[in-house]
Scaffold this motif. Sequence first.
Motif, PDB file in Angstrom:
ATOM      1  N   LEU A  12      26.077  59.239  95.790  1.00  0.00           N
ATOM      2  CA  LEU A  12      25.464  60.187  96.724  1.00  0.00           C
ATOM      3  C   LEU A  12      24.118  60.657  96.180  1.00  0.00           C
ATOM      4  N   LEU A  13      23.067  60.351  96.915  1.00  0.00           N
ATOM      5  CA  LEU A  13      21.705  60.720  96.511  1.00  0.00           C
ATOM      6  C   LEU A  13      21.149  61.786  97.445  1.00  0.00           C
ATOM      7  N   ASN A  14      20.358  62.702  96.877  1.00  0.00           N
ATOM      8  CA  ASN A  14      19.656  63.673  97.719  1.00  0.00           C
ATOM      9  C   ASN A  14      18.247  63.152  98.021  1.00  0.00           C
ATOM     10  N   ASP A  15      17.430  63.976  98.682  1.00  0.00           N
ATOM     11  CA  ASP A  15      16.100  63.500  99.080  1.00  0.00           C
ATOM     12  C   ASP A  15      15.128  63.357  97.909  1.00  0.00           C
ATOM     13  N   GLN A  16      15.498  63.838  96.723  1.00  0.00           N
ATOM     14  CA  GLN A  16      14.680  63.608  95.515  1.00  0.00           C
ATOM     15  C   GLN A  16      15.219  62.443  94.688  1.00  0.00           C
ATOM     16  N   LYS A  17      16.149  61.674  95.284  1.00  0.00           N
ATOM     17  CA  LYS A  17      16.771  60.515  94.626  1.00  0.00           C
ATOM     18  C   LYS A  17      17.569  60.904  93.385  1.00  0.00           C
ATOM     19  N   LYS A  18      18.101  62.128  93.408  1.00  0.00           N
ATOM     20  CA  LYS A  18      19.000  62.594  92.349  1.00  0.00           C
ATOM     21  C   LYS A  18      20.434  62.263  92.769  1.00  0.00           C
ATOM     22  N   LEU A  19      21.279  62.016  91.784  1.00  0.00           N
ATOM     23  CA  LEU A  19      22.656  61.597  92.001  1.00  0.00           C
ATOM     24  C   LEU A  19      23.615  62.774  91.828  1.00  0.00           C
ATOM     25  N   TRP A  20      24.582  62.877  92.737  1.00  0.00           N
ATOM     26  CA  TRP A  20      25.598  63.929  92.659  1.00  0.00           C
ATOM     27  C   TRP A  20      26.698  63.507  91.690  1.00  0.00           C
ATOM     28  N   VAL A  21      27.019  64.404  90.749  1.00  0.00           N
ATOM     29  CA  VAL A  21      28.168  64.200  89.869  1.00  0.00           C
ATOM     30  C   VAL A  21      28.961  65.502  89.781  1.00  0.00           C
ATOM     31  N   VAL A  85      48.607  57.426  84.025  1.00  0.00           N
ATOM     32  CA  VAL A  85      47.897  57.570  85.300  1.00  0.00           C
ATOM     33  C   VAL A  85      48.595  56.738  86.380  1.00  0.00           C
ATOM     34  N   TRP A  86      48.686  57.266  87.579  1.00  0.00           N
ATOM     35  CA  TRP A  86      49.299  56.595  88.734  1.00  0.00           C
ATOM     36  C   TRP A  86      50.722  56.124  88.423  1.00  0.00           C
ATOM     37  N   ASN A  87      51.449  56.901  87.633  1.00  0.00           N
ATOM     38  CA  ASN A  87      52.838  56.602  87.276  1.00  0.00           C
ATOM     39  C   ASN A  87      53.019  55.213  86.661  1.00  0.00           C
ATOM     40  N   GLY A  88      51.973  54.717  86.011  1.00  0.00           N
ATOM     41  CA  GLY A  88      52.064  53.438  85.323  1.00  0.00           C
ATOM     42  C   GLY A  88      52.046  52.214  86.225  1.00  0.00           C
ATOM     43  N   LYS A  89      51.737  52.392  87.510  1.00  0.00           N
ATOM     44  CA  LYS A  89      51.754  51.272  88.456  1.00  0.00           C
ATOM     45  C   LYS A  89      50.544  50.346  88.321  1.00  0.00           C
ATOM     46  N   TYR A  90      49.408  50.878  87.822  1.00  0.00           N
ATOM     47  CA  TYR A  90      48.158  50.114  87.824  1.00  0.00           C
ATOM     48  C   TYR A  90      47.494  50.098  86.448  1.00  0.00           C
ATOM     49  N   PHE A  91      46.731  49.056  86.228  1.00  0.00           N
ATOM     50  CA  PHE A  91      45.962  48.914  84.992  1.00  0.00           C
ATOM     51  C   PHE A  91      44.550  49.476  85.138  1.00  0.00           C
ATOM     52  N   GLY A  92      44.168  49.785  86.363  1.00  0.00           N
ATOM     53  CA  GLY A  92      42.829  50.297  86.632  1.00  0.00           C
ATOM     54  C   GLY A  92      42.607  50.367  88.133  1.00  0.00           C
ATOM     55  N   GLN A  93      41.333  50.421  88.517  1.00  0.00           N
ATOM     56  CA  GLN A  93      40.998  50.469  89.940  1.00  0.00           C
ATOM     57  C   GLN A  93      40.050  49.343  90.305  1.00  0.00           C
ATOM     58  N   GLU A  94      40.172  48.919  91.538  1.00  0.00           N
ATOM     59  CA  GLU A  94      39.271  47.949  92.153  1.00  0.00           C
ATOM     60  C   GLU A  94      38.664  48.689  93.337  1.00  0.00           C
ATOM     61  N   GLN A  95      37.343  48.862  93.309  1.00  0.00           N
ATOM     62  CA  GLN A  95      36.701  49.781  94.261  1.00  0.00           C
ATOM     63  C   GLN A  95      35.541  49.148  95.026  1.00  0.00           C
ATOM     64  N   LYS A  96      35.384  49.603  96.266  1.00  0.00           N
ATOM     65  CA  LYS A  96      34.178  49.382  97.050  1.00  0.00           C
ATOM     66  C   LYS A  96      33.336  50.635  96.852  1.00  0.00           C
ATOM     67  N   TRP A  97      32.059  50.446  96.550  1.00  0.00           N
ATOM     68  CA  TRP A  97      31.160  51.586  96.356  1.00  0.00           C
ATOM     69  C   TRP A  97      30.157  51.662  97.495  1.00  0.00           C
ATOM     70  N   PHE A  98      29.846  52.899  97.887  1.00  0.00           N
ATOM     71  CA  PHE A  98      28.914  53.169  98.981  1.00  0.00           C
ATOM     72  C   PHE A  98      27.780  54.042  98.460  1.00  0.00           C
ATOM     73  N   VAL A  99      26.549  53.664  98.791  1.00  0.00           N
ATOM     74  CA  VAL A  99      25.424  54.541  98.491  1.00  0.00           C
ATOM     75  C   VAL A  99      25.134  55.327  99.768  1.00  0.00           C
ATOM     76  N   CYS A 100      25.064  56.637  99.624  1.00  0.00           N
ATOM     77  CA  CYS A 100      24.835  57.531 100.764  1.00  0.00           C
ATOM     78  C   CYS A 100      23.668  58.455 100.459  1.00  0.00           C
ATOM     79  N   LYS A 101      22.919  58.777 101.500  1.00  0.00           N
ATOM     80  CA  LYS A 101      21.821  59.727 101.376  1.00  0.00           C
ATOM     81  C   LYS A 101      22.268  61.031 102.020  1.00  0.00           C
TER      82      LYS A 101
END
Length: 153
Positions: A12-21, A85-101
């Motif tokens: 998530l970027l603002n109008d100054q191209k800064k990233l939200w964390v 994490v996640w009750n031991g069901k997963y070794f990690g995450q597989e994610q789709k990432w979106f850039v938003c303004k």
Amino acid sequence: MKKYRKGVGIFLLNDQKKLWVGKRIDFKSDFWQMPQGGIDKDELPEEAMKRELMEEVGIKENYQILEETKDWLRYDLPQELVGVVWNGKYFGQEQKWFVCKFFGNDNEINLDCHKPEFNDWKWIEPLNSLDLVVPFKRNLYLQILQDFKKFYI
């Protein structure tokens, strides 16, 4: 075969191209991260992204999706967290990432919309996210920064 939890992430970027964390509530550390979360059953990645943005950041409007990653990006949990994490069901995450303004006002950001996951937030230079994120997600963040470079350089 390793099993990965399906999820989404939001650059998530603002109008100054800064990233939200945001600073996570559940870790007693000084790590910050971008909004992210799992995809619910029968939910499309874009629907999950919009829901996570609303739940974690409180934003329902005044933003635009600019692009999503072509590929699913992965990270592995450290061995000591796999069974926790996640009750031991997963070794990690597989994610789709979106850039938003985000073109709204900072007072629209509300960390208490849902079950809060962050106790603080800030806008930063995107490259600084590499120094703030938990170490096991650093390579993932490097890939995201590379994929979305044209939006903040």
